[in-house]
Design a protein around this motif. Structure first.
Motif, PDB file in Angstrom:
ATOM      1  N   THR A  12     151.725  57.880 140.449  1.00  0.00           N
ATOM      2  CA  THR A  12     152.992  57.791 139.711  1.00  0.00           C
ATOM      3  C   THR A  12     154.147  57.371 140.617  1.00  0.00           C
ATOM      4  OG1 THR A  12     153.351  60.167 140.047  1.00  0.00           O
ATOM      5  CG2 THR A  12     152.252  59.481 138.013  1.00  0.00           C
ATOM      6  N   LYS A  13     153.916  57.455 141.928  1.00  0.00           N
ATOM      7  CA  LYS A  13     154.871  56.940 142.903  1.00  0.00           C
ATOM      8  C   LYS A  13     154.057  56.239 143.992  1.00  0.00           C
ATOM      9  CE  LYS A  13     158.255  60.663 142.237  1.00  0.00           C
ATOM     10  NZ  LYS A  13     158.981  61.780 142.892  1.00  0.00           N
ATOM     11  N   PRO A  14     154.528  55.107 144.473  1.00  0.00           N
ATOM     12  CA  PRO A  14     153.742  54.389 145.490  1.00  0.00           C
ATOM     13  C   PRO A  14     153.676  55.171 146.797  1.00  0.00           C
ATOM     14  CG  PRO A  14     155.899  53.364 145.186  1.00  0.00           C
ATOM     15  CD  PRO A  14     155.761  54.393 144.102  1.00  0.00           C
ATOM     16  N   LEU A  15     152.532  55.058 147.487  1.00  0.00           N
ATOM     17  CA  LEU A  15     152.365  55.665 148.803  1.00  0.00           C
ATOM     18  C   LEU A  15     152.662  54.630 149.880  1.00  0.00           C
ATOM     19  CD1 LEU A  15     149.037  57.692 148.450  1.00  0.00           C
ATOM     20  CD2 LEU A  15     151.367  58.576 148.372  1.00  0.00           C
ATOM     21  N   THR A  16     153.332  55.056 150.929  1.00  0.00           N
ATOM     22  CA  THR A  16     153.565  54.197 152.084  1.00  0.00           C
ATOM     23  C   THR A  16     152.613  54.652 153.183  1.00  0.00           C
ATOM     24  OG1 THR A  16     155.897  53.929 151.488  1.00  0.00           O
ATOM     25  CG2 THR A  16     155.257  53.365 153.740  1.00  0.00           C
ATOM     26  N   LEU A  17     151.614  53.832 153.456  1.00  0.00           N
ATOM     27  CA  LEU A  17     150.563  54.227 154.389  1.00  0.00           C
ATOM     28  C   LEU A  17     150.556  53.299 155.599  1.00  0.00           C
ATOM     29  CD1 LEU A  17     147.693  54.823 151.808  1.00  0.00           C
ATOM     30  CD2 LEU A  17     149.229  56.532 152.805  1.00  0.00           C
ATOM     31  N   GLU A  18     150.315  53.898 156.759  1.00  0.00           N
ATOM     32  CA  GLU A  18     150.158  53.148 158.011  1.00  0.00           C
ATOM     33  C   GLU A  18     148.924  53.711 158.693  1.00  0.00           C
ATOM     34  OE1 GLU A  18     149.983  52.246 161.977  1.00  0.00           O
ATOM     35  OE2 GLU A  18     150.740  54.239 161.458  1.00  0.00           O
ATOM     36  N   SER A  19     148.067  52.835 159.183  1.00  0.00           N
ATOM     37  CA  SER A  19     146.711  53.208 159.568  1.00  0.00           C
ATOM     38  C   SER A  19     146.632  54.401 160.513  1.00  0.00           C
ATOM     39  CB  SER A  19     146.012  52.000 160.203  1.00  0.00           C
ATOM     40  OG  SER A  19     144.679  52.326 160.511  1.00  0.00           O
ATOM     41  N   THR A  20     147.277  54.312 161.666  1.00  0.00           N
ATOM     42  CA  THR A  20     147.161  55.386 162.652  1.00  0.00           C
ATOM     43  C   THR A  20     147.774  56.681 162.143  1.00  0.00           C
ATOM     44  OG1 THR A  20     147.199  53.786 164.461  1.00  0.00           O
ATOM     45  CG2 THR A  20     147.702  56.080 165.017  1.00  0.00           C
ATOM     46  N   ALA A  21     148.969  56.582 161.550  1.00  0.00           N
ATOM     47  CA  ALA A  21     149.651  57.781 161.053  1.00  0.00           C
ATOM     48  C   ALA A  21     148.844  58.448 159.946  1.00  0.00           C
ATOM     49  CB  ALA A  21     151.052  57.418 160.554  1.00  0.00           C
ATOM     50  N   PHE A  22     148.273  57.641 159.051  1.00  0.00           N
ATOM     51  CA  PHE A  22     147.493  58.186 157.934  1.00  0.00           C
ATOM     52  C   PHE A  22     146.260  58.917 158.463  1.00  0.00           C
ATOM     53  CE2 PHE A  22     144.933  57.015 153.888  1.00  0.00           C
ATOM     54  CZ  PHE A  22     145.190  58.264 153.356  1.00  0.00           C
ATOM     55  N   HIS A  58     139.417  53.820 156.653  1.00  0.00           N
ATOM     56  CA  HIS A  58     139.023  52.437 156.904  1.00  0.00           C
ATOM     57  C   HIS A  58     139.857  51.570 155.980  1.00  0.00           C
ATOM     58  CE1 HIS A  58     136.571  48.975 157.954  1.00  0.00           C
ATOM     59  NE2 HIS A  58     136.504  48.695 156.666  1.00  0.00           N
ATOM     60  N   GLN A  59     140.693  50.720 156.575  1.00  0.00           N
ATOM     61  CA  GLN A  59     141.611  49.904 155.792  1.00  0.00           C
ATOM     62  C   GLN A  59     141.100  48.473 155.730  1.00  0.00           C
ATOM     63  OE1 GLN A  59     143.836  47.276 156.555  1.00  0.00           O
ATOM     64  NE2 GLN A  59     144.969  47.340 154.630  1.00  0.00           N
ATOM     65  N   ALA A  60     141.101  47.906 154.524  1.00  0.00           N
ATOM     66  CA  ALA A  60     140.666  46.528 154.347  1.00  0.00           C
ATOM     67  C   ALA A  60     141.321  45.937 153.107  1.00  0.00           C
ATOM     68  CB  ALA A  60     139.143  46.443 154.224  1.00  0.00           C
ATOM     69  N   ASP A  61     142.036  44.847 153.284  1.00  0.00           N
ATOM     70  CA  ASP A  61     142.578  44.081 152.160  1.00  0.00           C
ATOM     71  C   ASP A  61     143.445  44.942 151.232  1.00  0.00           C
ATOM     72  OD1 ASP A  61     142.886  41.649 150.815  1.00  0.00           O
ATOM     73  OD2 ASP A  61     141.269  42.106 149.407  1.00  0.00           O
ATOM     74  N   GLY A  62     144.261  45.820 151.814  1.00  0.00           N
ATOM     75  CA  GLY A  62     145.144  46.654 151.005  1.00  0.00           C
ATOM     76  C   GLY A  62     144.470  47.839 150.358  1.00  0.00           C
ATOM     77  N   ASN A  63     143.292  48.223 150.861  1.00  0.00           N
ATOM     78  CA  ASN A  63     142.558  49.366 150.316  1.00  0.00           C
ATOM     79  C   ASN A  63     142.222  50.329 151.455  1.00  0.00           C
ATOM     80  OD1 ASN A  63     142.044  48.311 147.460  1.00  0.00           O
ATOM     81  ND2 ASN A  63     141.211  46.661 148.727  1.00  0.00           N
ATOM     82  N   TRP A  64     142.312  51.625 151.153  1.00  0.00           N
ATOM     83  CA  TRP A  64     142.093  52.653 152.165  1.00  0.00           C
ATOM     84  C   TRP A  64     140.894  53.507 151.761  1.00  0.00           C
ATOM     85  CZ3 TRP A  64     145.508  52.785 156.352  1.00  0.00           C
ATOM     86  CH2 TRP A  64     146.633  51.969 156.215  1.00  0.00           C
ATOM     87  N   TYR A 127     132.976  59.661 148.425  1.00  0.00           N
ATOM     88  CA  TYR A 127     133.883  58.592 148.837  1.00  0.00           C
ATOM     89  C   TYR A 127     135.020  58.436 147.818  1.00  0.00           C
ATOM     90  CZ  TYR A 127     130.834  56.801 152.534  1.00  0.00           C
ATOM     91  OH  TYR A 127     130.107  56.659 153.679  1.00  0.00           O
ATOM     92  N   ALA A 128     136.136  57.970 148.334  1.00  0.00           N
ATOM     93  CA  ALA A 128     137.281  57.626 147.482  1.00  0.00           C
ATOM     94  C   ALA A 128     138.049  56.521 148.191  1.00  0.00           C
ATOM     95  CB  ALA A 128     138.180  58.838 147.262  1.00  0.00           C
ATOM     96  N   TYR A 129     138.821  55.769 147.428  1.00  0.00           N
ATOM     97  CA  TYR A 129     139.719  54.832 148.105  1.00  0.00           C
ATOM     98  C   TYR A 129     141.018  54.693 147.336  1.00  0.00           C
ATOM     99  CZ  TYR A 129     138.802  50.587 145.197  1.00  0.00           C
ATOM    100  OH  TYR A 129     138.719  49.658 144.193  1.00  0.00           O
ATOM    101  N   ILE A 130     142.052  54.388 148.099  1.00  0.00           N
ATOM    102  CA  ILE A 130     143.382  54.163 147.549  1.00  0.00           C
ATOM    103  C   ILE A 130     143.587  52.661 147.471  1.00  0.00           C
ATOM    104  CG2 ILE A 130     145.864  54.512 147.880  1.00  0.00           C
ATOM    105  CD1 ILE A 130     145.093  56.988 149.599  1.00  0.00           C
ATOM    106  N   SER A 131     143.866  52.172 146.266  1.00  0.00           N
ATOM    107  CA  SER A 131     144.096  50.751 146.060  1.00  0.00           C
ATOM    108  C   SER A 131     145.596  50.502 145.926  1.00  0.00           C
ATOM    109  CB  SER A 131     143.371  50.263 144.800  1.00  0.00           C
ATOM    110  OG  SER A 131     143.795  48.954 144.462  1.00  0.00           O
ATOM    111  N   GLU A 132     146.169  49.816 146.915  1.00  0.00           N
ATOM    112  CA  GLU A 132     147.590  49.495 146.836  1.00  0.00           C
ATOM    113  C   GLU A 132     147.866  48.478 145.738  1.00  0.00           C
ATOM    114  OE1 GLU A 132     148.617  48.223 150.776  1.00  0.00           O
ATOM    115  OE2 GLU A 132     148.837  50.276 151.525  1.00  0.00           O
TER     116      GLU A 132
END
Length: 304
Positions: A12-22, A58-64, A127-132
């Motif tokens: 319901t609100k966008p997440l701001t994700l950065e690889s190392t911090a996440f 594992h980040q790939a193509d805007g997916n976590w 498994y789960a993934y976050i799709s930006e």
């Protein structure tokens, strides 16, 4: 890296994700194996290796991509009961008295404590993934309770996770019933499996499998105050699945031609193959999921 079930949660609100911090945020809930007196342990593992060391995303193509491991010890209830009955019988025979409920509970806890270090251990990975791009969290499970465990652990790690189960504006059972009566909208096709749930409290469920129903049979079932609660559907050239009335996408099977697109990648390089398969799957879902929601009449307005 091919999900078998999809439970969809709208951010319901966008997440701001950065690889190392996440990944660092998840580290507070990194999986550790059960100790001698632990019944279960639960935490994030590396989604590529499924080990507790290394990066937790594992980040790939805007997916976590994330992976949660649950380790639990198996203590059969029958074994505990048998040992408890033996101990109670010994006390009754030796002391000539009855054993009360509170004392039985204490004895049971002592038995469990004694058995835990020797118990078999079972692991389960979710498994789960976050799709930006889709603004969704997608969990590979058919169990809402298991999905909530994953979301809860993620929420605990990052402090906030504003999600709600994805819902259709029109009840899915109503739409599926219409599809079976008429025809599913392109590109979707109805397959030969369905479940019909009665609108009456004691009406029961009718299931059909590997059976093409003609219109007379369908009408007979539906006229008896029933709706389609599950329906097998094909998304041609990509995948097939079973959709239920709660918008859970189950028993996903990807087309062989789709899965074989990455066969040119060296099989020995498991990380590269997982990354390629993950991207291919995610890109397929980026088209498939919006088309499915549109075919179901659109998405219900999410509550913030």
């Amino acid at each position: 890296m091919w999900f078998k079930n999809l439970l969809l949660y709208r951010l319901t609100k966008p997440l701001t994700l950065e690889s190392t911090a996440f990944s660092n945020q998840l580290a507070d809930n990194r999986f550790t194996p059960c100790g001698s007196q632990d019944i279960a342990r639960y935490g994030f593992v590396n989604p590529v290796t499924r080990r507790e060391d290394g990066e937790l995303t594992h980040q790939a193509d805007g997916n976590w991509l994330l992976c949660v491991r649950q380790e639990e010890k198996l203590l059969p209830g029958g074994v505990i009961k048998e040992l408890l009955d033996e101990k109670v019988a010994e006390i009754q025979q030796a002391q000539g008295r009855a054993v009360g409920r509170k004392e039985k509970q204490t004895i049971k806890e002592e038995i469990v404590t004694d058995l835990l270090p020797r118990a078999f251990v079972r692991s389960r990975f979710t498994y789960a993934y976050i799709s930006e791009k889709l603004n969704l969290v997608i969990v590979d499970t058919s169990s809402a309770a298991r999905a909530e465990e994953v979301l809860g652990l993620l929420r605990k790690s990052i402090g906030s996770l504003p999600v709600t189960p994805l819902a259709a504006a029109t009840p899915v059972a109503v739409t599926l019933t219409d599809w079976l009566k008429t025809q599913a909208p392109a590109p979707f096709e109805v397959d030969d499996e369905a479940e019909f749930k009665s609108l009456l409290e004691e009406g029961g469920v009718i299931r059909t499998k590997k059976q093409a129903l003609n219109m007379d049979e369908i009408n007979t079932i539906l006229d008896n105050q029933r709706l389609v609660s599950k329906l097998a559907i094909s998304y041609p050239d990509n995948l097939s699945f079973v959709l239920d009335e709660n918008l859970a996408i189950k028993r996903v099977k990807f087309a062989d031609l789709l899965r074989e697109e990455n066969d040119d990648i060296d099989g020995a390089d498991k990380a590269a193959r997982l990354d390629a398969d993950f991207v291919l799957m995610a890109r397929t879902f980026e088209v498939f999921i919006p088309e499915l929601i549109n075919a179901l009449g659109g998405e219900a307005e999410a509550l913030a």
